[in-house]
Design an enzyme around this catalytic site. Structure first.
Site, PDB file in Angstrom:
ATOM      1  CG  ASP A   1      -2.387   4.113  -1.870  1.00  0.00           C
ATOM      2  OD1 ASP A   1      -3.213   3.981  -2.790  1.00  0.00           O
ATOM      3  OD2 ASP A   1      -2.337   3.332  -0.905  1.00  0.00           O
TER       4      ASP A   1
ATOM      5  CG  ASP B   1      -2.434  -0.408  -3.055  1.00  0.00           C
ATOM      6  OD1 ASP B   1      -2.230   0.698  -2.509  1.00  0.00           O
ATOM      7  OD2 ASP B   1      -3.195  -1.272  -2.570  1.00  0.00           O
TER       8      ASP B   1
ATOM      9  CB  SER C   1      -0.970  -0.037   1.185  1.00  0.00           C
ATOM     10  OG  SER C   1      -1.929   0.991   1.088  1.00  0.00           O
TER      11      SER C   1
END
Length: 517
Positions: A291, A293, A131
Site C-alpha cells: 500500500d 506507505d 496508509s
C-alpha cells in the site's frame, strides 16, 4: 453486495486544488487531535490540516525536551497529496525548537522509518500518511526510540499537548525550511541503500534469482517504488518486474474498492484487479503489492488468485518455522482477529502463540527482545524478529516470493496442505456502521457481563476476553466484536473449524449476543 463500480477505474476526479486549500484553510473548525492505533487521521480540511501538523510537531518537540531526548528526528511521508507539505511543516517546527531533522528527498515507507530508528541514525520519527485509506485522507503518526508505533501513554501525552497548541497556535515555533537547512538543522539522507542491503540478510534473494519465477510487483502508487527498483537492481532479479510506476495523489489509476471508494488496499480484490488479471492470464505466477506507505502486503498467484492475508500469514509462519528454525524460547504473535490456524501450525512444531490486542504497537516489545520470531495481523501486516518493529509490506512480498521460489509450490497449494493437516478455518470480518453511543457501549463492555453465556451456535463458551472489545472463545470457533479506533463502525470477526453453515450460525447468534441488527 459490492458497489456497482467496484473494480472499475474512478470516473469522478478529485478536486486536488480544493483539498489543498482545505489543508491550509479549513472551511470548518479543525477537530481535536486523536490518535487511533497508530496516529491521528482524517479527511483533508477539518479532519487533518496544517494546524494539526504544526501542533503535533510542537507536541513532539515538547515531549522530547521534557525527556531530554537530543537525537535526530526523521520526518517524511508517503505519496499522498499533502504528505510532503506535512513533512516540511513538521521539519520547520522541530528545527525551530532546536532539533536536528532528517528530511529525505523522497517519500518514505513506514517500515523504513522504523529501520532508521533501530539503526541508531535517528531517535524518533513523524510520518505523514493515512496508509491505504482514500486519497482525500491524511494523517500523522509518531514512532519513538523502539521504532514501532507509539504506546497509548505516549500518544495520550502527544494528544494533550497537541490539542493545547491547537488552541494556542501563537506558542508554536516555526522557521522557514530554507533557513532551517541553511543552519544545518534539516538534512537529507540516503534511506534506500541501507534498507535494501539489510533486507538481503532477511530474504534469500539468491533463491529468488535462481528459481526465476515470473513475478509482477505493483507499488500501488506508493513509497515502495524506488525500493523495489533498488532490490531488483542490487540482487539481479530479472524476473522481478515492476508493472506500474504511476504515482499521482489522486490515485485514479487504482480501481475502486468494494464500497466505490478509492482505497489502495493490497488485500482487497478490487484495487488488486490489474494484478489479478495478470496472474490469471498466466503471464506471471506471482504478484505482490504494497500500500502507499508500504506497511501492508498483498499477494496473488496464478493458481490461487488473491491470497487472503490470513492464508499468507499461515504459510509464512510455516516457512519460517521449517526453514529459518527460530529458537524454541521464541513464539509467534497474532492479533485478536487473526486466524487461529496459526496456533495449530505453531503448536504442531512445539512453538507457542501469543495473542495481542489489535494494533502493531503491541508487538513491539516482543519483536525488540526476540521473544517473537514473527508477528502478524489479519489486516495484512507482519514483521519478524531482528528486523523492524513496524509492519513491513516490502519484506512480506519478498518473503512470499522466496517461499514460492524455495518450495516450488504455489502459496495457495501450501495453504491447502496446511489445512489438510490442521483443519480448514471458515473466517469472516464484517464492518457495521453504528451510532457513537452503540460504539461506546461496545467499547465499555466487560467480560463479566457474559459469564452467564453458556453456548453459541451449539458450542460451549470456554472463555471471554475484554481487553479490546469482547472476544468469546468456543470449542472449535471464536467470535470477536470490537469498535474501530478511527471510524463510526464496529467490526464483527468470527472463525470456525467446522463448516460455512456453522460460521453463519455463529454470526447470526453473535449479532443477538451483542444486540447488533
Amino acid at each position: 453486495m459490492p458497489h456497482k463500480d467496484a473494480g472499475k477505474l474512478p470516473q469522478i476526479r478529485l478536486d486536488l486544488n480544493k483539498l489543498k486549500r482545505e489543508f491550509y484553510n479549513p472551511s470548518s473548525a479543525p477537530v481535536k487531535v486523536k490518535f487511533g492505533t497508530s496516529g491521528h487521521r482524517g479527511v483533508l480540511g477539518a479532519g487533518f490540516c496544517a494546524l494539526h501538523a504544526k501542533a503535533v510537531a510542537q507536541a513532539v518537540a515538547k515531549l522530547h525536551t521534557e525527556q531530554k531526548l537530543k537525537g535526530k528526528i526523521m520526518v517524511g511521508g508517503d505519496t499522498r497529496l499533502m504528505s510532503r507539505a506535512t513533512a516540511e511543516i513538521c521539519a520547520e517546527v522541530l528545527a525551530a525548537n532546536g532539533f536536528n531533522v532528517v528530511l529525505p528527498d523522497i517519500p518514505v515507507p513506514t517500515p523504513v522509518f522504523s529501520f532508521e530508528i533501530l539503526s541508531g541514525r535517528v531517535c524518533a520519527s513523524l510520518n505523514g500518511t493515512a496508509s491505504h485509506n482514500p486519497p482525500q485522507d491524511m494523517g500523522l503518526k509518531y514512532n519513538p526510540s523502539h521504532g514501532g508505533p507509539a504506546s497509548s501513554d505516549i500518544t495520550s501525552e502527544i494528544e494533550n499537548y497537541a490539542n493545547y497548541f491547537m488552541e494556542h497556535e501563537a506558542e508554536i515555533k516555526q522557521i522557514p525550511l530554507a533557513e532551517a537547512k541553511a543552519k544545518g538543522l534539516v538534512q537529507s539522507a540516503d534511506i534506500i541503500t541501507p534498507y535494501v542491503e539489510a533486507l538481503g540478510r532477511k530474504i534469500d534473494f539468491k533463491i529468488i534469482k535462481s528459481a526465476n519465477l515470473k513475478a509482477a510487483i505493483h507499488p500501488l502508487g506508493g513509497t515502495s517504488l524506488p525500493f523495489y527498483e533498488a532490490i531488483r537492481k542490487k540482487y539481479g532479479l530479472d524476473n522481478f518486474e515492476i508493472v506500474s510506476k504511476k504515482q499521482n495523489p489522486s490515485f485514479d489509476f487504482i480501481p475502486l474498492d468494494h464500497d466505490g471508494k478509492t482505497r489502495m488496499d493490497p488485500s482487497s480484490p478490487y484495487p488488486m484487479k490489474p494484478l489479478l488479471d495478470l496472474t490469471a492470464s498466466g503471464k506471471y505466477v506471482f504478484a505482490g503489492a504494497s500500500d502507499p506507505d508500504a506497511d501492508r502486503f498483498g499477494c496473488a498467484t496464478a493458481k490461487g488468485g488473491l491470497i487472503a492475508p490470513n492464508h499468507a500469514l499461515c504459510v509464512m509462519l510455516y516457512y519460517l518455522i521449517k526453514m529459518k528454525r527460530p529458537k524454541k524460547s521464541a513464539c509467534a504473535g497474532r492479533t485478536l482477529g487473526t486466524t487461529h490456524l496459526m496456533d495449530r501450525i505453531a503448536r504442531a512444531y512445539g512453538y507457542d502463540i501469543a495473542e495481542f490486542n489489535v494494533g502493531f504497537k503491541y508487538f513491539v516489545e516482543g519483536l525488540s527482545s526476540g521473544g517473537l520470531f514473527m508477528a502478524g495481523e489479519e489486516s495484512a501486516g507482519m514483521s519478524v524478529d531482528n528486523w523492524v518493529t513496524e509492519k513491513d509490506g516490502i519484506l512480506a512480498v519478498c518473503l512470499l516470493l522466496e517461499i514460492m521460489s524455495a518450495t516450488g509450490q504455489d502459496i495457495s497449494g501450501l495453504y491447502e496442505q496446511l489445512t489438510a493437516l490442521y483443519g480448514t478455518p471458515y473466517y469472516t470480518r464484517i464492518d457495521m456502521p453504528v451510532t457513537e453511543k452503540l460504539k461506546a457501549d461496545i467499547k465499555n463492555m466487560k467480560a463479566e457481563s457474559f459469564r452467564s453465556l453458556r453456548q453459541i451456535a451449539g458450542e460451549n463458551v470456554l472463555n471471554v476476553r475484554d481487553t479490546d472489545g469482547i472476544k468469546i472463545y468456543l470449542e472449535d470457533s471464536w467470535l470477536l466484536m470490537r469498535p474501530s479506533g478511527t471510524e463510526p463502525i464496529v467490526k464483527l470477526y468470527a472463525e470456525t473449524f467446522r463448516d460455512e453453515a456453522h460460521l453463519q450460525k455463529i454470526i447470526e447468534e453473535g449479532r443477538k449476543v451483542f444486540n447488533i441488527n
